[in-house]
Enzyme design. Sequence first.
Site, PDB file in Angstrom:
ATOM      1  N   CYS A  48      -0.141 -63.565 -34.068  1.00 31.23           N
ATOM      2  CA  CYS A  48      -1.394 -62.961 -33.617  1.00 31.23           C
ATOM      3  C   CYS A  48      -2.447 -62.968 -34.736  1.00 31.23           C
ATOM      4  O   CYS A  48      -2.945 -64.024 -35.085  1.00 31.23           O
ATOM      5  CB  CYS A  48      -1.102 -61.583 -33.039  1.00 31.23           C
ATOM      6  SG  CYS A  48      -2.336 -61.076 -31.858  1.00 31.23           S
TER       7      CYS A  48
ATOM      8  N   HIS B  24       3.457 -61.500 -29.788  1.00 29.93           N
ATOM      9  CA  HIS B  24       4.224 -60.675 -30.740  1.00 29.93           C
ATOM     10  C   HIS B  24       5.718 -60.760 -30.464  1.00 29.93           C
ATOM     11  O   HIS B  24       6.250 -59.916 -29.730  1.00 29.93           O
ATOM     12  CB  HIS B  24       3.783 -59.212 -30.612  1.00 29.93           C
ATOM     13  CG  HIS B  24       2.462 -58.922 -31.220  1.00 29.93           C
ATOM     14  ND1 HIS B  24       2.317 -58.481 -32.506  1.00 29.93           N
ATOM     15  CD2 HIS B  24       1.213 -59.027 -30.711  1.00 29.93           C
ATOM     16  CE1 HIS B  24       1.034 -58.313 -32.780  1.00 29.93           C
ATOM     17  NE2 HIS B  24       0.340 -58.641 -31.698  1.00 29.93           N
TER      18      HIS B  24
ATOM     19  N   GLU C 152       8.114 -59.868 -32.259  1.00 31.20           N
ATOM     20  CA  GLU C 152       8.857 -58.706 -32.806  1.00 31.20           C
ATOM     21  C   GLU C 152       8.877 -57.536 -31.828  1.00 31.20           C
ATOM     22  O   GLU C 152       9.604 -56.577 -32.031  1.00 31.20           O
ATOM     23  CB  GLU C 152       8.247 -58.281 -34.158  1.00 31.20           C
ATOM     24  CG  GLU C 152       6.975 -57.462 -34.105  1.00 31.20           C
ATOM     25  CD  GLU C 152       5.715 -58.266 -33.756  1.00 31.20           C
ATOM     26  OE1 GLU C 152       5.823 -59.457 -33.433  1.00 31.20           O
ATOM     27  OE2 GLU C 152       4.622 -57.666 -33.792  1.00 31.20           O
TER      28      GLU C 152
HETATM   29  N1  GLN Z   1      -7.610 -59.328 -32.155  1.00 29.30           N
HETATM   30  C1  GLN Z   1      -6.998 -59.256 -33.466  1.00 29.30           C
HETATM   31  C2  GLN Z   1      -7.781 -60.106 -34.470  1.00 29.30           C
HETATM   32  O1  GLN Z   1      -8.682 -60.766 -34.078  1.00 29.30           O
HETATM   33  C3  GLN Z   1      -5.552 -59.715 -33.408  1.00 29.30           C
HETATM   34  C4  GLN Z   1      -4.726 -58.777 -32.553  1.00 29.30           C
HETATM   35  C5  GLN Z   1      -3.275 -58.723 -32.895  1.00 29.30           C
HETATM   36  O2  GLN Z   1      -2.845 -59.125 -33.980  1.00 29.30           O
HETATM   37  N2  GLN Z   1      -2.510 -58.158 -31.996  1.00 29.30           N
HETATM   38  O3  GLN Z   1      -7.506 -60.107 -35.612  1.00 29.30           O
END
Ligand code: GLN
Length: 184
Positions: free
Chosen positions: A66, A163, A165
Site C-alpha cells: 500500500c 494489505h 498482513e
Molecule cells: N492512501 C495512502 C497513501 O497514499 C495509503 C493507504 C494505505 O497504506 N493503506 O499513502
Amino acid sequence: MKRTFQQSSINGKVGIIMKAADLDNIDGLLIPGGESTVIGGLSSTNGTFQRMKAKINEGMPVMGTCAGLIMLSKRTYDKVVGESKQSLLGNLDVVVERNSYGHQGNSFETDLSIPALGTEPFRGVFIRAPSVKEIGPKVEVLAKLGATIVCVRQGKIIGTSFHPELTNDIRLHEFFLKSITEQN
Ligand code: GLN
C-alpha cells in the site's frame, strides 16, 4: 511477519527500523502501509530514506504494501488532487495512482487470483489503496483486480496495493521470504 517465521519454521528475527544504522544488518525490508507522504517525510529527516534506497539498489529484497508500494514507485499522483510532491524511493519502475479506489469509507475486501501463489484465491484488503498505472519492462504483474494492476514484482522488489498482513494467509509473506532465503 513473526507469524510467517513461526509457521514456516524459519529462524529469523523481526525488527523495526528507527534509524539509518538499523538497516545495516538486515536481509530484507518490509515497507508497510500507512501514509506515504509521512513515511517519505520522516525517513528523509533521519537518513533512513537514502540508506533504504541504496540498499534496495544493491539488491536487498523488499516488499512494499500500500503506502509501501507508493514509496517504492518512481512516480505517483493522487487520483483526485493530481501530482503530489513527496519523497519516493523510485527503485520500482512503476507509476502509481494514490487513493485509486476513493477515500477511507470506500475501503473494501475482495478475492484475488495470484497465480504465483497457487490456485487458491488470496483475500485482498484494500484500504485507501493505490493501484499501478504504468509498468516498466522489467516489472512482472502478479495480480490484477479487473483490468487494474494491484501486485507486481521487479527482481527482488514486490509491491502490493492491498494489505496481506491483515489476513491469516501467509503465502505472500512466504513468497517474499523466499526471495531472501534463495539468495543466501
Ligand atoms: N492512501 C495512502 C497513501 O497514499 C495509503 C493507504 C494505505 O497504506 N493503506 O499513502
